[in-house]
Design an enzyme around this catalytic site. Sequence first.
Site, PDB file in Angstrom:
ATOM      1  N   ASP A   1       4.006  13.778   2.626  1.00  0.00           N
ATOM      2  CA  ASP A   1       3.007  14.701   2.108  1.00  0.00           C
ATOM      3  C   ASP A   1       1.810  13.876   1.633  1.00  0.00           C
ATOM      4  OD1 ASP A   1       2.557  17.595   0.972  1.00  0.00           O
ATOM      5  OD2 ASP A   1       2.057  16.245  -0.677  1.00  0.00           O
TER       6      ASP A   1
ATOM      7  N   ASN B   1     -10.086  17.819  -0.300  1.00  0.00           N
ATOM      8  CA  ASN B   1     -10.766  19.017   0.200  1.00  0.00           C
ATOM      9  C   ASN B   1     -11.861  19.482  -0.760  1.00  0.00           C
ATOM     10  OD1 ASN B   1      -9.668  19.595   2.719  1.00  0.00           O
ATOM     11  ND2 ASN B   1      -7.961  20.725   1.874  1.00  0.00           N
TER      12      ASN B   1
ATOM     13  N   HIS C   1     -13.437  20.992   3.518  1.00  0.00           N
ATOM     14  CA  HIS C   1     -12.290  21.190   4.409  1.00  0.00           C
ATOM     15  C   HIS C   1     -12.414  20.458   5.750  1.00  0.00           C
ATOM     16  CE1 HIS C   1      -9.989  23.906   1.889  1.00  0.00           C
ATOM     17  NE2 HIS C   1     -11.162  24.370   1.479  1.00  0.00           N
TER      18      HIS C   1
ATOM     19  N   ASP D   1      -9.496  18.196   7.323  1.00  0.00           N
ATOM     20  CA  ASP D   1      -8.997  18.272   8.698  1.00  0.00           C
ATOM     21  C   ASP D   1      -8.995  16.893   9.358  1.00  0.00           C
ATOM     22  OD1 ASP D   1      -8.701  21.000   8.387  1.00  0.00           O
ATOM     23  OD2 ASP D   1     -10.447  21.530   9.616  1.00  0.00           O
TER      24      ASP D   1
ATOM     25  N   GLU E   1      -0.398  19.902   4.350  1.00  0.00           N
ATOM     26  CA  GLU E   1      -0.570  18.453   4.466  1.00  0.00           C
ATOM     27  C   GLU E   1       0.771  17.727   4.553  1.00  0.00           C
ATOM     28  OE1 GLU E   1      -0.810  19.379   0.006  1.00  0.00           O
ATOM     29  OE2 GLU E   1      -1.442  20.331   1.847  1.00  0.00           O
TER      30      GLU E   1
END
Length: 196
Positions: A64, A72, A77, A81, A107
């Site tokens: 994770d 973010n 965002h 990504d 994630e």
Amino acid sequence: MLGILANQAAATLSLIQDRERQTELAVRDGLTNLYNRRAFNDLLVQAVAREDRQNGRLSLILLDLDHFKKLNDTYGHPAGDEALRATARVLTQHLRKGDQAARYGGEEFVVILPGTDQEGALHLAERVRSALEKYRLVYEGARIAISASFGAALWPGDGKEPEALLGAADRALYASKQAGRNRVTAASRVPAAPPA
């Protein structure tokens, strides 16, 4: 007549290729091109069944990204990504042929390591963790650090059923987060979940 047969053969071939593309799209995550969660669940069931038939073993790594929400919130965002895509690239660069990686959700990523003992899984997880820690994502001029926490579980010792194995890896991942993040923890070093 040959022209008609050739056209029919070409149309059939095109349909087969389209169907293969659709099947591939159904099992892949659109952002990372890793397997998606649905495909992973099927792959894990198959891997456990195969290792059970062969008296083998397999390991599972769950990872994770650390502080992903902050990334973010700070960079947007699209940067998040890019961090997910970069993580998928780093992860796949360290896998062996036959290892299967998936984006588990958000994630989180998961890797099935057939024929791998705990030591091998911890070694791989540490290599990926270290590579991510050294990696710098460059996004709109900013150099962004990425780190991840890892949990590793061994079948059958940490869980005989796929759900139990995944639960053990998740407990180990949580222990990594609790211990300060950016580390690898084996499920065998974490107390087992109380029986339901």
